[in-house]
Design an enzyme around this catalytic site. Sequence first.
Site, PDB file in Angstrom:
ATOM      1  N   SER A 130      -2.592  -9.160 -17.684  1.00 22.35           N
ATOM      2  CA  SER A 130      -2.459 -10.486 -18.679  1.00 22.35           C
ATOM      3  C   SER A 130      -3.521 -10.222 -19.699  1.00 22.35           C
ATOM      4  O   SER A 130      -3.340  -9.313 -20.573  1.00 22.35           O
ATOM      5  CB  SER A 130      -2.684 -11.730 -17.951  1.00 22.35           C
ATOM      6  OG  SER A 130      -2.262 -13.013 -18.633  1.00 22.35           O
ATOM      7  N   GLU A 232       5.172  -7.012 -20.984  1.00 19.79           N
ATOM      8  CA  GLU A 232       5.583  -8.069 -20.030  1.00 19.79           C
ATOM      9  C   GLU A 232       5.069  -9.426 -20.676  1.00 19.79           C
ATOM     10  O   GLU A 232       4.234  -9.324 -21.638  1.00 19.79           O
ATOM     11  CB  GLU A 232       4.965  -7.975 -18.580  1.00 19.79           C
ATOM     12  CG  GLU A 232       3.415  -8.004 -18.449  1.00 19.79           C
ATOM     13  CD  GLU A 232       2.634  -9.243 -18.576  1.00 19.79           C
ATOM     14  OE1 GLU A 232       3.317 -10.458 -18.053  1.00 19.79           O
ATOM     15  OE2 GLU A 232       1.646  -9.235 -18.960  1.00 19.79           O
ATOM     16  N   HIS A 302       3.713 -11.280 -14.578  1.00 20.00           N
ATOM     17  CA  HIS A 302       3.101 -12.494 -13.789  1.00 20.00           C
ATOM     18  C   HIS A 302       3.961 -12.998 -12.732  1.00 20.00           C
ATOM     19  O   HIS A 302       4.703 -14.038 -12.852  1.00 20.00           O
ATOM     20  CB  HIS A 302       3.112 -13.674 -15.050  1.00 20.00           C
ATOM     21  CG  HIS A 302       1.954 -13.602 -16.046  1.00 20.00           C
ATOM     22  ND1 HIS A 302       2.040 -12.694 -17.047  1.00 20.00           N
ATOM     23  CD2 HIS A 302       0.915 -14.119 -16.215  1.00 20.00           C
ATOM     24  CE1 HIS A 302       0.920 -12.783 -17.836  1.00 20.00           C
ATOM     25  NE2 HIS A 302       0.075 -13.685 -17.061  1.00 20.00           N
TER      26      HIS A 302
END
Length: 331
Positions: A130, A232, A302
């Site tokens: 992230s 992502e 995630h």
Amino acid sequence: MPPANHPCTPACACHAQQDGHGQRPERARQVYVYSPSGAVRDRAALRRGVRRLQQAGFALTLDEGALLRESRFAGTHAQRLDALHRAARSGADVALISRGGYGLNHLLPHIDYALLARAIAQGTQFMGFSDFTALQLALLAHTGAISWAGASLCADFGTAQPPDEITQACFEDVAHGIAEGTGWRIGKECAAAYQGLHIEQARLWGGNLAVLASLIGTPHLPAIEGGILFLEDVGEAPYRVERMLVQLEQAGILARQQALLLGHFTEAPPAPRERGYHLGSIIAALRERTGLPVLTGLPFGHVRTKVCLPVGAKVQLQVGAREAMLVWGHL
């Protein structure tokens, strides 16, 4: 594919070679947990994560600033920078973020990249995902050092349910220095389009799409030629995902890659009036415009099940009848 007794399944495997006796080394691996981004909001999750890794045989050290809070951040920018540098000086086998969130972009101009690179050369594996993408790409741009896109403490080991077996197995392989590749199932459409694709010695890089896009035009985005880019994201509507992909395309970044691997794009807000405009149609259009091989289903993002990926390593990509394999060998 990994041996049958490996804890990862063939559909999503961390490919590893163990020592000569078929067992991981006995020494307890040291994990240093620090907070370089968002403040830890769920202290119970952090405690669960610490306990579970300890139960798995790891020796954990919690950074002195891990639970600090300044607005939305885990301390001031200076405090979080100090925490990152303490992690680099810790001598741990793994420097693991407590959580992602937002905040590392602020630190990028001030990081002692040589310090981090020395720590990595001496055996510390930096891992996260992230917001951690910002640090990974900047580290790669400034030093060429390899870090790991993978688990974080709270999101992956501090959940109410037990940790995902594949996620934990892949984390343990990295901690013990035996992770050598990963594989995943692909859909029929991908298999039909790309079966037989074989790419050698391509640099693997990427991470969170929004974070990566935010680095365009800065000195912290590596200039990767002939690489394999993986992406992502979370909470982004399809048009926002496409807007960022188009930005990468128009900046010439996609044209310089050999393949694009897409992980999971989760928690997208509902779009009831899109009339066939969705992630699938966006990917199809991207393939048509660029001619770039775009493989989907990479077990990363995630999501509960995530593999570990060496950002900056040279890898081999192979696509079979119903699976794709990334192999990097011993690092």
